[in-house]
Design a protein around this motif. Structure first.
Motif, PDB file in Angstrom:
ATOM      1  N   LYS A 143     -11.228   3.926   0.910  1.00  0.00           N
ATOM      2  CA  LYS A 143     -11.329   4.660   2.161  1.00  0.00           C
ATOM      3  C   LYS A 143     -10.183   5.662   2.304  1.00  0.00           C
ATOM      4  N   ARG A 179       0.829  -1.204   0.000  1.00  0.00           N
ATOM      5  CA  ARG A 179       0.000   0.000   0.000  1.00  0.00           C
ATOM      6  C   ARG A 179       0.867   1.259   0.000  1.00  0.00           C
ATOM      7  N   SER A 236     -16.159  -4.150   1.351  1.00  0.00           N
ATOM      8  CA  SER A 236     -15.353  -4.110   2.571  1.00  0.00           C
ATOM      9  C   SER A 236     -15.449  -2.715   3.171  1.00  0.00           C
ATOM     10  N   CYS A 237     -15.540  -2.645   4.484  1.00  0.00           N
ATOM     11  CA  CYS A 237     -15.665  -1.319   5.099  1.00  0.00           C
ATOM     12  C   CYS A 237     -14.324  -0.597   5.083  1.00  0.00           C
ATOM     13  N   ILE A 264      -1.623   4.781   6.041  1.00  0.00           N
ATOM     14  CA  ILE A 264      -1.878   3.352   6.249  1.00  0.00           C
ATOM     15  C   ILE A 264      -3.240   3.111   6.896  1.00  0.00           C
ATOM     16  N   LEU A 265      -4.038   4.159   7.019  1.00  0.00           N
ATOM     17  CA  LEU A 265      -5.395   4.069   7.570  1.00  0.00           C
ATOM     18  C   LEU A 265      -5.442   3.442   8.959  1.00  0.00           C
ATOM     19  N   ALA A 302     -12.570  12.474   9.801  1.00  0.00           N
ATOM     20  CA  ALA A 302     -13.173  11.151   9.910  1.00  0.00           C
ATOM     21  C   ALA A 302     -12.856  10.387   8.646  1.00  0.00           C
ATOM     22  N   GLY A 303     -13.207   9.124   8.648  1.00  0.00           N
ATOM     23  CA  GLY A 303     -13.039   8.319   7.453  1.00  0.00           C
ATOM     24  C   GLY A 303     -14.087   8.709   6.428  1.00  0.00           C
ATOM     25  N   ALA A 304     -13.708   8.691   5.168  1.00  0.00           N
ATOM     26  CA  ALA A 304     -14.683   8.919   4.110  1.00  0.00           C
ATOM     27  C   ALA A 304     -14.581   7.761   3.135  1.00  0.00           C
ATOM     28  N   ASP A 305     -15.720   7.470   2.477  1.00  0.00           N
ATOM     29  CA  ASP A 305     -15.790   6.336   1.557  1.00  0.00           C
ATOM     30  C   ASP A 305     -15.483   5.036   2.309  1.00  0.00           C
ATOM     31  N   ARG A 306     -15.237   3.955   1.585  1.00  0.00           N
ATOM     32  CA  ARG A 306     -15.024   2.704   2.295  1.00  0.00           C
ATOM     33  C   ARG A 306     -14.130   1.778   1.488  1.00  0.00           C
ATOM     34  N   GLY A 307     -13.767   0.676   2.117  1.00  0.00           N
ATOM     35  CA  GLY A 307     -12.986  -0.339   1.441  1.00  0.00           C
ATOM     36  C   GLY A 307     -11.688   0.200   0.890  1.00  0.00           C
ATOM     37  N   VAL A 308     -11.333  -0.256  -0.306  1.00  0.00           N
ATOM     38  CA  VAL A 308     -10.072   0.183  -0.904  1.00  0.00           C
ATOM     39  C   VAL A 308     -10.041   1.687  -1.163  1.00  0.00           C
ATOM     40  N   SER A 357     -13.635  13.505  -3.349  1.00  0.00           N
ATOM     41  CA  SER A 357     -14.944  12.883  -3.522  1.00  0.00           C
ATOM     42  C   SER A 357     -15.909  13.789  -4.282  1.00  0.00           C
ATOM     43  N   THR A 400     -20.669   9.248   2.664  1.00  0.00           N
ATOM     44  CA  THR A 400     -19.783   8.643   1.660  1.00  0.00           C
ATOM     45  C   THR A 400     -19.639   7.140   1.855  1.00  0.00           C
TER      46      THR A 400
END
Lengths: 266, 178, 153, 633
Positions: A155, A98, D491-492, A129-130, A147-153, A165, C60
């Motif tokens: 994010k 990553r 996936s979150c 590295i989230l 905060a976190g935005a979006d999700r998964g890969v 975004s 989001t």
């Protein structure tokens, strides 16, 4: 007193402790990445995984994150095994893919015997590295600015209403709830969160801050937003925050002196 | 509790030699960020003596307030009282350096140490304060009660009354007379 | 973008002013405006006393929400397993080609938005394309043009 | 209409049951999502109009049948899903058991005149057996229905989901009435425990045990509330059992929750439905409103000392919200990120209070269990997996749709007897169960009995009940990549193994579908899969590698063919196939017209040719060719 087995040794612990806390209290090292003792456990990096079982589980075991799993009586915990090493190395490998160029992950990779990732590097890597430390520290300080935005890969972490975004409407200030305390940047292990901090002011998350100086000595104190926030949070008067610790100390000395003098004359 | 030792400050006895400051600095050597072993370099002193006139000097050090503002505002629980020594200590691994304690202390006794990337304050040296040991005039005494006559007033009672306008606003602070 | 936010008050009145209303409120706003205008998000955050960052996070995280306006007609190609094994990929490719859009994109004239969605639960009619509200089952690549109602581009 | 007491409810039930029994005929137009998509509402409207114009005695509501002098008449309603979605819109006429398929509005007049009026069967609207091509009149003659046992789906397709009257007439709320006037909460709980019911959402955890631990947790914290939640976030692609139940029998779900609340001393329920199911949302919202009006939800239900109300939350389109801790986060108004379940949600769930979460099918079974008794339920199915299970049988089978069978029925029976075998007479290759968390089972596993433990032992899982049948034209590498890509989008992103691992698995599998890589690539896949299984934070990540591991276990050769021979045996992976027209071509021009990119040239009655450079491998030509002249290789 409670007790459990840690790497074949009987150890005591207090109710409410996590496996990580028990291990550290007993000087058993467990690698961590997203953990910070002062912040809520996150369980995201999975580097602190350990194997737990119980005598009555009949050979069944599971891998859990030590930073979250509560210590319990008669638990049997192993912090080292070939399987754990392989798992932790794979986790580091994934992070290295990553962030292939980030000094922090490169050093981490070396610690786990990886000169470079065995996996495909991310197409457009950055240094994040989230681990979520920045978001949690911001929440702990009470600003809740990022905060976190979006999700998964996809994010990512940052202040709200921020690109990429979507387009932020004109006139809307970036990072509206940020107080410029720089805690997020301080805690970031990889240096992903960039900032400027000098006598003229601060800059972080695309926003510029003024810096308030000590009313008597001119030492930089913090941003007005930061001091306002501290005042609101502590319930103290805002005036209170206009002086630096050194000048407050001098004030204290003067006050003592007058008190002592006053007593001397009365 | 009545038998617990405390740090007594008697400004009238202070001669401004600043031995306490040096003792403190050497008792708390610099730890480099990430380094586990302390270096030989003296750290930031948590006590300071201020000359008020040619004769009068006032040492200022943390009062270990009973209801301490620094501890109350800390968002990560990094300031905890060491029940053995009575000192409020900074648990560095829990600290995120948000500076709230630094500005919240009404007496200026919590400091940021940028070189060490740490927040520092008086920890009573874990129960054996170096400043008191090196004070030649017993202006600083670590004892159950002051040892010399005339008995000096405990610092705590002095503090409560002086910066009253501030202490009044700090509902969580208010050092009290024991 | 200028918007008439008169509807927003009514939507906000539907739910208790508590953080737990957040997802429902955003659903209704999305429905009313076809996207989540930034101004609305800010108002929701202030009304519910939820940090703006959390509102943005929620907006989001869930795929139903969009922060940019969607097209007047939303073309949703189902990518459920049943649809997949019956050739949904070919249908998606054909939709992409005909609309000139990648999944998730909206045409500049706001006519169409192309989405590839998780199972719409109409697996027995796979592969399924939903155009607006209308479900089309057993779609073949050569029928996509008709289903979309577009001319050759 | 407010029902004020248990006695009043029983009286109303008796009255309605009598009306129901006295009906001469029922005409059920399927109004499930599938049939509505095919135009079922128009069919219903046309039938309504046609009956109004006829002299027939037809009512649209059960209660209006009471207005006539004597009992009888015909009830025409929109019903829930009949299950046989592929051939919709469906019209079922009872008690004659005549099932009309693919009904169009223009058929309405004929149905009313001939069938309802003169009792004739219209052959052209009947289902034709896929093998013998013989028409089949109704359920009794169709393998699809004959081999099923409908318990949870009993009312789906039999009653109008909008009508509380129909629900009451068919035994609805008997269980709640019994619970309120003759049972203690403990007795209801014990009934559920003894039935051996296991959660239908996928995990198969004992429902009784879950309830018991939540109750204990609540007793340990007297100041806390206990919440009941219905998980209607059916995210598994290829599954629609819960949608059908919510749309077809919403009252049963709500009665089940009320019974659970009674047993557990809860006053507050939540039902979480994915927004992709608008019809289910509408029907449940309506049902909740109807029950509040009837005094069956709210304060002091039926005048008893029991209060319970619930609220419906629409999901925001996130598969991970099927995971219970993520779902609870979502109800709390947060992103659906799971938390480690080292503390069970029965202890600390929604708002950090004890919570019981069950899926739709589980809740809907509760009234049945209380009504018929634990022993009756436990006698169905197998010893360790009692009861029936609803499946959505889809993919490349002849009869696709919603089916319900006793646990322990073999895969073969479900696929070949109920499903009618594989489409176009092709060979069976695999059946995928358990959605993205499950696996693909090959032909040699067809005789396995379907229950929780057997499927898990075989490397798949029961899951919520999606059953996707694959034939020789399905590429197993492509299927594995499909699931990995699906999960990558869902996936979150909280934990490293799931977030980063899925991305890496996807690109590794993409290499395989392009014919790149070597066997070492497969061992890398296996190593990553192990890390994800062991170290991921929640069940999504931990089970994510299952589709890859099960296909690698049973279809490794197919992977090797891609890698070593650059060949996709199923003819699916675009980079490895070409389309060619063989000598069998008659020059009919069908493929030339169908080709969306103009890659096919050829005159009428002359062998056509595909220009490989232009061909997008869309498959349109093969789909339209009546002579099997398009070869994929």
């Amino acid at each position: 007193m409670h007790s459990m087995q840690l790497n074949g040794r009987l150890v005591n612990f207090e109710a409410g402790q996590t496996l990580l806390e028990v291990a550290r209290a007993n000087e058993v090292p467990i690698p961590t990445l997203c953990h910070h003792p002062g912040l809520e456990s996150h369980g995201g990096c999975r580097l602190c995984v350990v194997e737990v079982t119980r005598a009555e589980w009949d050979g069944w075991w599971r891998m859990v994150s030590a930073c979250e799993f509560p210590a319990a009586d008669d638990l049997i915990v192993a912090t080292e095994s070939e399987r754990l090493s392989r798992t932790r190395r794979n986790v580091v490998d994934l992070l290295l893919a990553r962030c292939p160029e980030t000094p922090f992950t490169v050093a981490l990779g070396r610690d786990f015997g990886l000169a470079k990732s065995s996996l495909a590097p991310r197409a457009e890597p950055d240094d994040c590295i989230l681990c979520g430390l920045c978001v949690r520290v911001c929440a702990a300080v009470g600003a809740h600015a990022i905060a976190g935005a979006d999700r998964g890969v996809h994010k990512q972490v940052g202040p709200p209403y921020a690109p990429p975004s979507f387009e932020r409407p004109p006139g809307l200030a970036p990072a509206g709830d940020c107080i410029g305390c720089l805690c997020c940047a301080e805690i970031c292990p990889t240096g992903h969160i960039r900032y400027e901090n000098n006598a003229q002011g601060r800059e972080i998350w695309g926003r510029s801050f003024r810096v308030v100086e000590c009313a008597s000595c001119g030492a930089p104190l913090g941003t007005p937003e930061q001091l306002d926030h501290f005042a609101a949070r502590s319930g103290l008067s805002r005036d209170y925050f206009e002086r630096c610790d050194a000048c407050s100390k001098l004030d204290t000395a003067r006050a003592f002196d007058q008190q002592v003098m006053g007593e001397g004359t009365s | 509790m009545s038998e617990a030792k405390r740090l007594f400050v008697t400004p009238g006895r202070c001669i401004g030699c600043r031995g306490c400051e040096i003792a403190c600095a050497f008792a708390h050597p610099v730890r480099r960020p990430g380094g586990h072993r302390p270096s030989d370099q003296p750290g930031k002193s948590r006590i300071r003596t201020f000359p008020m006139s040619a004769e009068r000097h006032v040492p200022v050090v943390c009062l270990q307030c009973e209801e301490a503002a620094c501890q109350a505002v800390c968002p990560t629980g990094a300031l905890q009282r060491n029940e053995a020594s009575g000192a409020i200590e900074v648990l560095t691994e829990r600290c995120v350096r948000c500076m709230m304690c630094v500005v919240a202390c009404p007496f200026g006794n919590v400091h940021d140490e940028p070189a060490m990337r740490e927040i520092v304050k008086c920890d009573l040296c874990g129960g054996d304060p170096a400043c008191a040991k090196f004070c030649p005039t017993a202006a600083l005494e670590y004892a159950v009660r002051p040892t010399r006559n005339p008995p000096p007033k405990p610092l705590h009672s002095v503090a409560g009354g002086t910066r009253g306008q501030m202490a009044g606003a700090v509902s969580t602070t208010g050092p009290s007379v024991r | 973008m200028n918007h008439d936010f008169s509807e927003l008050e009514g939507i906000l009145a539907r739910y208790p002013k508590a953080p737990a209303s957040l997802v429902m409120l955003l659903q209704d706003i999305q429905e009313a405006y076809n996207y989540l205008p930034c101004e609305a998000l800010q108002q929701v955050a202030d009304e519910l006393k939820v940090p703006h960052s959390q509102v943005f996070s929620v907006a989001t995280f869930y795929k139903v929400f969009s922060l940019t306006p969607k097209g007047r007609t939303i073309v949703r190609v189902c990518k459920g397993t049943a649809c997949h094994v019956r050739g949904a990929q070919l249908i998606t490719d054909e939709c992409e080609r005909l609309l000139g859009l990648r999944p998730g994109e909206t045409a500049d004239d706001l006519e169409f938005t192309l989405e590839v969605v998780n199972c719409v639960g109409a697996c027995a009619m796979a592969p399924v394309v939903v155009v607006g509200e209308k479900y089309h089952g057993a779609v073949k690549p050569n029928r996509v043009r008709k289903v979309l109602g577009v001319k050759r581009c | 209409m407010l029902i004020e007491s248990v006695a009043a409810l029983r009286a109303r039930q008796a009255e309605l049951s009598e009306l129901w029994a006295g009906l001469e005929r029922r005409v059920l137009v399927c109004a499930g999502t599938g049939c509505v998509a095919g135009g079922a509402l128009e069919v219903h409207a046309a039938l309504t109009q046609a009956t109004e114009e006829s002299a027939l005695d037809v009512s649209l509501e059960l209660s209006s049948c009471a207005d006539r002098d004597g009992p009888g008449g015909t009830l025409l309603v929109e019903s829930g899903c009949h299950g046989f979605c592929e051939l919709g819109p469906l019209v079922h006429i009872l008690p004659d058991d005549i099932l009309y398929t693919r009904v169009r509005p223009k058929d309405a007049a004929a149905i009313v005149e001939k069938t309802l009026g003169a009792g004739e069967v219209i052959d052209r609207l009947l289902y034709k057996d896929p093998v013998s091509k013989e028409p089949r009149q109704g359920h009794g003659e169709m393998g699809f229905y004959a081999h099923q046992k409908r318990v949870v789906l009993a009312r789906c397709g039999e009653v109008s989901p909008a009508s509380l009257d129909s629900y009451l007439a068919t035994g609805g709320f008997c269980a709640l009435a019994t619970a309120l006037d003759t049972l203690t909460p403990e007795e209801v709980l014990r009934e559920v425990e003894q039935s051996g019911l296991r959660g239908r959402g996928g995990g198969g955890f004992s429902t009784g045990r879950k309830w018991r631990s939540a109750l204990r947790a609540r007793e340990a914290r007297p100041d806390s509330r206990l919440h009941v939640i219905c998980n209607g976030d059916e995210g598994d692609p290829g599954a629609f059992m819960d949608r059908s139940i919510m749309e077809g029998d919403p009252f049963a779900v709500l009665e089940g929750m009320a019974l659970g609340a009674f047993a557990l001393g809860s006053t507050r329920g939540y039902i979480y439905v994915r927004h992709e199911y608008p019809l289910a949302v509408r029907r449940l919202e309506r049902a909740i409103a109807v029950l509040r009006d009837a005094g069956l939800l709210g304060e002091r239900i039926l005048g008893c000392d029991f209060s319970f109300d619930l609220e419906l939350t629409r999901g925001g389109g996130a598969f991970v919200c099927g995971e219970s801790s993520a779902l609870m986060r979502s109800i709390e108004g947060k992103p659906g990120e799971p938390r480690a379940k080292y503390t069970h949600s029965t202890d600390r769930g929604l708002f950090d209070e004890p919570t019981v979460l069950n899926n739709v099918e589980t809740w809907a079974l509760v009234p049945y269990i209380v009504d018929h008794g634990a022993a009756h339920f436990a006698a169905i199915g197998t010893e360790r997996s009692p009861g029936t299970k609803a499946f959505s049988l889809v993919g490349k089978v002849n009869n696709t749709g919603l089916v319900e069978v006793p646990m322990g029925t073999t895969l073969r029976r479900i696929i070949f007897e109920i499903g009618g075998g594989i489409q176009k007479g092709r060979a069976f290759k695999a059946v995928q169960t358990g959605g993205p968390s499950g696996g693909c089972l090959p032909a040699e596993k067809l005789d396995l009995p379907v229950d929780f433990d057997t499927l898990t032992a075989a490397g798949s899982m029961m899951g919520s009940g999606g059953m996707i049948v694959m034939d020789e034209r399905t590429c197993m590498v492509d299927v594995a990549k499909y699931f990995i890509d699906f999960l990558m989008g869902e996936s979150c992103g909280k934990c490293v193994p799931c977030r980063e691992g899925l991305g890496q698995l996807s690109s590794l599998l993409a290499q395989v579908t392009r014919g790149e890589g070597s066997e070492s690539l497969l061992s890398k896949v296996e190593s990553l899969a192990e890390t994800m299984e062991l170290a991921s934070l929640c069940a999504l990540g931990r089970s994510a590698p299952n589709p890859v591991l099960s296909t690698l276990a049973y279809f490794r050769d197919e992977y090797l063919q891609h890698i070593e021979k650059q060949r996709c045996p199923a003819g699916v992976c675009k980079a490895l196939v070409t389309y060619r027209i063989t000598e069998a071509c008659t020059g009919c021009e069908a493929c030339r017209k169908a080709c969306p990119v103009g890659a096919i040239t050829g005159e009428k009655k002359v062998l056509h040719v595909i220009d490989d450079a232009l061909c997008t491998r869309c498959g349109a030509c093969e789909a339209v060719c009546a002579f099997d002249a398009v070869l994929v290789e």
